[in-house]
Design an enzyme around this catalytic site. Structure first.
Site, PDB file in Angstrom:
ATOM      1  N   ASP B 199       3.346   1.373   3.634  1.00 33.82           N
ATOM      2  CA  ASP B 199       4.318   2.422   3.327  1.00 33.82           C
ATOM      3  C   ASP B 199       5.676   2.140   3.954  1.00 33.82           C
ATOM      4  O   ASP B 199       6.717   2.309   3.319  1.00 33.82           O
ATOM      5  CB  ASP B 199       3.819   3.772   3.859  1.00 33.82           C
ATOM      6  CG  ASP B 199       2.892   4.459   2.864  1.00 33.82           C
ATOM      7  OD1 ASP B 199       2.730   3.930   1.740  1.00 33.82           O
ATOM      8  OD2 ASP B 199       2.337   5.508   3.219  1.00 33.82           O
ATOM      9  N   THR B 226      -0.299  -3.756  11.020  1.00 32.41           N
ATOM     10  CA  THR B 226      -1.377  -2.770  10.945  1.00 32.41           C
ATOM     11  C   THR B 226      -2.670  -3.394  11.433  1.00 32.41           C
ATOM     12  O   THR B 226      -3.040  -4.494  11.011  1.00 32.41           O
ATOM     13  CB  THR B 226      -1.618  -2.184   9.535  1.00 32.41           C
ATOM     14  OG1 THR B 226      -2.900  -1.570   9.517  1.00 32.41           O
ATOM     15  CG2 THR B 226      -1.603  -3.243   8.447  1.00 32.41           C
TER      16      THR B 226
END
Lengths: 565, 565
Positions: B199, B226
């Protein structure tokens, strides 16, 4: 290849890389790198040694009763191994020795066995070492495996107890003592080493006494194991496994602290092992500097209520909110509930009530509770009420260990802060995250400290048997010095004992060592915690290292206890 | 000393050992030992370099729509840094650069910032680096701190994001884009680097496009972060943090495995991070060899029901019971529930029903559920039913992440085995222990791999800005070779993009990378898991090491993906 697996069933094994019972092809790089690590030995083992005997020993309490229970052992001196010029008197004697792992796992157990084995290889070649399988039940059932280099090698410096596994059975009844006698007689054992906690070492002393009373040649020694750290004394400065477990838990707590500070919005409540005593919580507090660490012994001494414990945490949350900090870390010992007198009362009443009357779904049964207990019960979060009513052991008693204290405290602190928000004494927000660290710490790869300490304990145990000793616990001290300077000996098990009255009988017990509120570690903690509460002086210990400048460090509490810090 | 703390409040600090915002006196030995570690650099940074431009890029899907959404960026080539003889064209240019951390923590974030800073010091002296505080909100509110050596030093090779903290805000509305424009204009920024997940990198591309359309000089780059490992592609082989997190979780799983084998009586169900994809579970499976590892993508592809998942675990328990083994380890991805189609349906029906009608305590509401959903609901353990009904987010939706899947599966396997016991197809015992590893892995000290990878990503980001690039994600590849051989460049963010239709509008998205069922890692796993189910080929990876032969190893899945294993 079809072989018998350790559980007595035929299994088809694909790997050709098996050594003993282990397949080295599935060892991780770090595991493999530990296999050939040889822990340094105390220098007394570099040459010949003899025993120095101390003065006659007494007991931790009730010496007359202990003397009655241990007529053959009571009063025997503790001993120390000291270097000597000539060969030791027993050096040519071969030994037949048994060893057993008793109770929960603690990192380092394998090294005790490796140390015993290596001592016998070097100092009493031709000796035989038997490992009893699955704990004391292995002695009673005469189930064992001979420890050989092939068997022991894959377990050197490795975590777990899986070389021979462990068990929680006890040798208690006259029949069981008889079974043990039959086994050690059948195997013609000169000695037996029981690696375990306070109960297991008490059992070792009873066995030693029994074998002596039966005029058997089998000597029995104990060895101090427990991650909880509650088996220790002046003579036995630490139990093995405590160092590794605390470092593992502290690594994770440290990671969570960095997360808490980075995220800025969670209070992490971490429950840690330690049912009877709060040593792990205290040690982890020194290693990480949490905002709150609850020490059960203090809660008990001050007769704190659950509400007071809750309020003390809520007070810290409020103070931190004033500084704009809406995050934090709280450490809780597993046994907290047992330390709160009013909860003890409630549980006793519940046990009675539910055994005699059961509880109706409408809740009328609650009116049978005494008012104080009823008020306490009603103040508990709904899910904890359910756990108290539903989770019962086969004897119908509440299973305190199953209660998720960290979740209970989060709910209660939340409710308290909600009330304070209404009174406008708290302006902030509070979100709790619950953690429990238990199994993760029992079977880690032993730290250098535990690997070295256990290897020395193993050498000590075999050496003491070699010198014909019985009824002692292997004890290695001066542990904050380099390993070569460590002092090796054996402490009379009866010296650690007191009696407890159970069902009208005097039972010998090694008292669990509690966190001493006037001891150096707690006093140091008490002097620092107010600053830790508001400042973020978090420490992240990071992963255990096996080489480099940080590899050989040991615990804060040990250093504080011996005054080296 | 009274100072302003990072949360904007005055605080009285006792320690004189502060460097920047950190007090080095509370660093652990391991933390301190990492401060002066300088990660090795890809050799392209050893001398002068230039950019090689690839062919025009396209998108991961719907190129026309992506072109419409990114008229200024679409089609731009990816680039690679290659050595050259003369000075690079921009070498004398000073830069004004901003950096922001977005979303959840991942080990290594600090090294991206340190790498950006060091590049600027060496290759563009006189440059200024601003760190936006608290995530993208810091850009919108123009809250920043200048990154200096004093500020960055205490964070070198350390875990967490606490140098400038992170946040989950998004720059979405026209007003927010305007705020961002005002900030970068006020600071006269040449570039902005967004360190984040899928995102956040989409957001970076949108900002890059917007700034270009507004003819601002500010370039925008992304950086792949991540722990979940679901931001990766051919060009971006791995996201940072995944390596450290998986090793931390695997250390704990390995410890639990040794415990399971030593104790012989528990099945440990371990839930691991990874909501959208099961990469962490797969990697930890390779690192530890569990008896069962459930891969959500497979459950979804095969449209398995919860009962089928339950039965597959129960089958393994039965097989192992035949071998006399009443213990085991089961790994479960956090997002499992989202992968089971029938549960998705149930949750959708519950959301609807509870929003429109609520649920009466007598349970009549259940008759409104479709029969299949009702049957599924009734088959769930009581506490999971309660969680489904009670735990709802502010929009009234079930909070799937709060459901303790590991406990649910334990209950369901228990029930299934109880039934099999009655049918006499299972003779054994089953006791489950539940674990969830989440926060413990997000802020660990970065492994050597993550420390080096992130430092290279930081160098890459600054270098790309130095060369005037925008709309790229910093990409470093050839990661299974020694760091000096790593290939450094930037990939067009639009090349990773597809569109999704949301509320009638085309939204650009970087598709989350799922576990590919026809990819090398899953196929390898599928070829091994039957053996893992019955044999105890457990691996205990042990703690992360920073020196020694094991220190520089990286993930199995990465090696399998690039074919180096």
């Amino acid at each position: 290849m079809t072989v018998m697996n350790p559980y007595g069933h035929l299994e088809d094994l694909k790997s050709p890389n098996k050594i003993g019972t282990r397949d080295l092809s599935v060892y991780s790089l770090v595991q493999s790198s530990r296999l050939d690590h040889t822990p340094p030995l105390p220098k007394v083992f570099h040459g010949h040694f003899k025993l120095n005997h101390g003065p006659p020993s007494t007991s931790a309490g009730h010496p007359e009763e202990i003397k009655n229970l241990f007529p053959n052992l009571f009063g025997q001196p503790s001993v120390q191994l000291v270097p000597c010029d000539g060969p030791s008197y027993n050096e040519d004697r071969k030994l037949r020795v048994g060893v057993v792992l008793s109770g929960g796992q603690a990192p380092g157990g394998h090294n005790v066995i490796a140390g015993m084995f290596d001592y016998l290889q070097v100092h009493a070649p031709g000796s035989v070492l038997y490992g009893f399988k699955g704990g004391p039940a292995g002695i009673m059932r005469n189930k064992w495996v001979e420890i050989t280099e092939t068997l022991v090698y894959p377990f050197r410096n490795q975590g777990g107890f899986d070389i021979i596994c462990s068990g929680r059975d006890k040798i208690e009844t006259p029949e069981q003592f008889k079974q043990a006698e039959e086994t050690v007689t059948a195997l013609d054992l000169d000695g037996l080493v029981v690696i375990g906690g306070d109960d297991s070492n008490t059992n070792a002393a009873l066995l030693a006494e029994y074998f002596r009373s039966r005029k058997l040649k089998t000597r029995v020694l104990g060895c101090p194991k427990t991650i909880d750290g509650d088996l220790k004394s002046k003579q036995v400065p630490i139990s093995f496994g405590f160092d590794t477990a605390c470092k593992l838990y502290s690594e994770m707590i440290g990671n969570i602290m960095v997360d808490a500070r980075s995220t800025g919005k969670y209070y992490h409540f971490v429950r840690l092992m330690g049912r009877a005593a709060s040593h792990i919580t205290l040690e982890c507090a020194f290693q990480t500097h949490p905002n709150v660490a609850i020490i059960g012994e203090e809660v008990h001494a001050q007769k704190l209520t659950l509400r007071q414990v809750t309020n003390s945490i809520a007070d810290v949350v409020c103070k931190r909110a004033h500084l704009g900090k809406h995050f934090g870390v709280v450490l809780i010992p597993e046994g907290l509930i047992d330390f709160i007198p009013e909860i003890e009362n409630l549980i006793a009443e519940l046990n009675d009530l539910l055994a005699t009357q059961g509880c109706d779904p409408q809740g009328h049964w609650k009116s049978k509770l005494k008012p104080a207990c009823r008020a306490l019960f009603n103040s508990l979060p709904h899910n904890i009420q359910e756990e108290l009513l539903l989770e019962r052991d086969p004897h119908g008693n509440v299973q305190v260990a199953r209660i998720e204290t960290e979740k209970m405290l989060i709910s209660m602190v939340e409710a308290e802060l909600f009330a304070r928000q209404h009174e406008e004494t708290f302006k902030g927000h509070f979100k709790g995250q619950a953690h429990f660290f238990g199994y993760e710490g029992r079977c880690g790869l032993p730290t250098n400290f535990d690997a070295t300490y256990c290897y020395a304990l193993g050498f000590a145990a075999s050496a003491l048997l070699h010198c014909g000793q019985t009824g002692l616990i292997a004890s290695v001290s001066n542990l904050t010095a380099p390993a070569s300077e460590w002092v090796v000996g054996g402490t009379a098990l009866t010296e650690l004992m007191d009696v407890e009255r159970r069902r009208g009988k005097n039972k010998p017990v090694i008292k669990k060592a509690m966190v001493e509120l006037d001891g150096a570690p707690f006093k140091k903690f008490a002097s620092l915690r107010d600053a830790w509460a508001v400042e973020d002086s978090y420490i992240s210990p990071g992963p255990i290292q096996f080489s480099g400048p940080t590899a050989d460090d040991t615990c804060y509490t040990l250093k504080l206890e011996v005054g080296s810090l």
